[in-house]
Design an enzyme around this catalytic site. Structure first.
Site, mmCIF file in Angstrom:
data_model
loop_
_atom_site.group_PDB
_atom_site.id
_atom_site.type_symbol
_atom_site.label_atom_id
_atom_site.label_comp_id
_atom_site.label_asym_id
_atom_site.label_seq_id
_atom_site.Cartn_x
_atom_site.Cartn_y
_atom_site.Cartn_z
ATOM 1 N N ASP A 18 36.700 -27.858 23.224
ATOM 2 C CA ASP A 18 37.714 -27.888 23.918
ATOM 3 C C ASP A 18 37.769 -26.932 25.163
ATOM 4 O OD1 ASP A 18 38.435 -29.555 21.909
ATOM 5 O OD2 ASP A 18 40.411 -28.838 21.632
ATOM 6 N N LYS A 104 39.223 -36.071 20.807
ATOM 7 C CA LYS A 104 39.949 -36.063 19.596
ATOM 8 C C LYS A 104 41.468 -36.280 19.728
ATOM 9 C CE LYS A 104 39.614 -31.381 19.431
ATOM 10 N NZ LYS A 104 41.178 -30.824 19.804
ATOM 11 N N CYS A 143 41.678 -24.991 17.318
ATOM 12 C CA CYS A 143 40.702 -26.009 17.087
ATOM 13 C C CYS A 143 39.363 -25.478 16.843
ATOM 14 C CB CYS A 143 40.562 -26.777 18.599
ATOM 15 S SG CYS A 143 42.156 -28.044 18.718
HETATM 16 C C1 VGL Z 1 44.661 -26.783 20.786
HETATM 17 C C2 VGL Z 1 46.624 -26.250 20.823
HETATM 18 C C3 VGL Z 1 46.830 -27.646 21.152
HETATM 19 C C4 VGL Z 1 42.859 -26.277 20.847
HETATM 20 C C5 VGL Z 1 44.680 -28.055 20.995
HETATM 21 O O1 VGL Z 1 42.173 -26.804 21.555
HETATM 22 O O2 VGL Z 1 42.818 -25.287 20.167
HETATM 23 N N1 VGL Z 1 45.604 -25.988 20.999
HETATM 24 N N2 VGL Z 1 46.025 -28.263 21.180
#
Ligand code: VGL
Ligand code: ZN
Length: 197
Positions: A18, A104, A143
């Protein structure tokens, strides 16, 4: 940090979690110092690419009305809406064109913090003969934690790239606790200096 050297071998893969604009400073769910993972990860990318080992990049890929968004009763501001600017990978991330992209949390009614949840990641890695995953990116306490947890559960050896992760830290110490949890579950925490190609 362990003094030991980790020798990379066939069956190793790099997972970039991410590394998207919304998680960087100025983004809609900015992770403090999240931008610092980009140059840190680029060093690992260069090594894995040099060895022609697989590189995977996961991305949060939400519909505009995702259940994790505050207006829907979730915990987060809207972020990483599929196809939006904020969902793009960091421009300075040296993402190889052959990298496998895993989107995802793309269903409206379900959040997914792990890159393995509802994706082809496990099948893709198994088909590529991957046994050990090296995981860095954002965010340590969400994540990254959940991706490492699933990797271990799915019988991969997991290495956490401690110099290439940053935490949201909704509560102070969340990132540290996540690192401890990953270590407790069997992940090994390493830094770039521990790697030998
Ligand atoms: C994430 C919060 C909400 C992450 C994704 O990638 O860690 N954190 N969505
Ligand atoms: Zn999200």
């Amino acid at each position: 940090m362990p003094e030991e050297t980790v020798h990379l071998q066939t069956g190793d893969a790099l997972i970039l979690v991410d590394v998207q604009l919304d998680f960087l400073p100025g983004g809609r769910l900015a992770v403090p110092r999240g931008d610092e993972v980009v140059p840190a990860l680029n060093r690992y990318v260069a090594v894995f690419r040099g060895l022609t080992f697989p590189v995977v990049a996961t991305r949060d890929w939400h519909p505009a009305d995702h259940c994790s968004f505050r207006e829907r009763g979730g915990p987060w501001p809207p972020h990483c809406v599929a196809g939006s600017d904020g969902a793009r990978f960091a421009p300075r991330l040296d993402l190889p064109c052959e990298a496998h992209i895993v989107s995802k949390a793309a269903a409206q009614d379900k959040d997914a913090y792990s890159g393995f949840e509802g994706t082809d990641l496990d099948a893709w890695l198994k088909r590529a003969g991957v046994r050990r995953v090296f995981v860095g990116g954002l965010a340590t306490d969400y994540c990254v934690l959940n991706t490492v947890r699933d990797a271990l559960r799915l019988d991969y050896a997991a290495f956490l790239l401690a110099d290439a992760v940053r935490a949201v830290d909704v509560q102070a110490g969340d990132g540290t606790r996540a690192m401890e949890e990953m270590r407790r579950l069997g992940a090994r925490c390493i830094e770039f200096g521990n790697i030998a190609a």
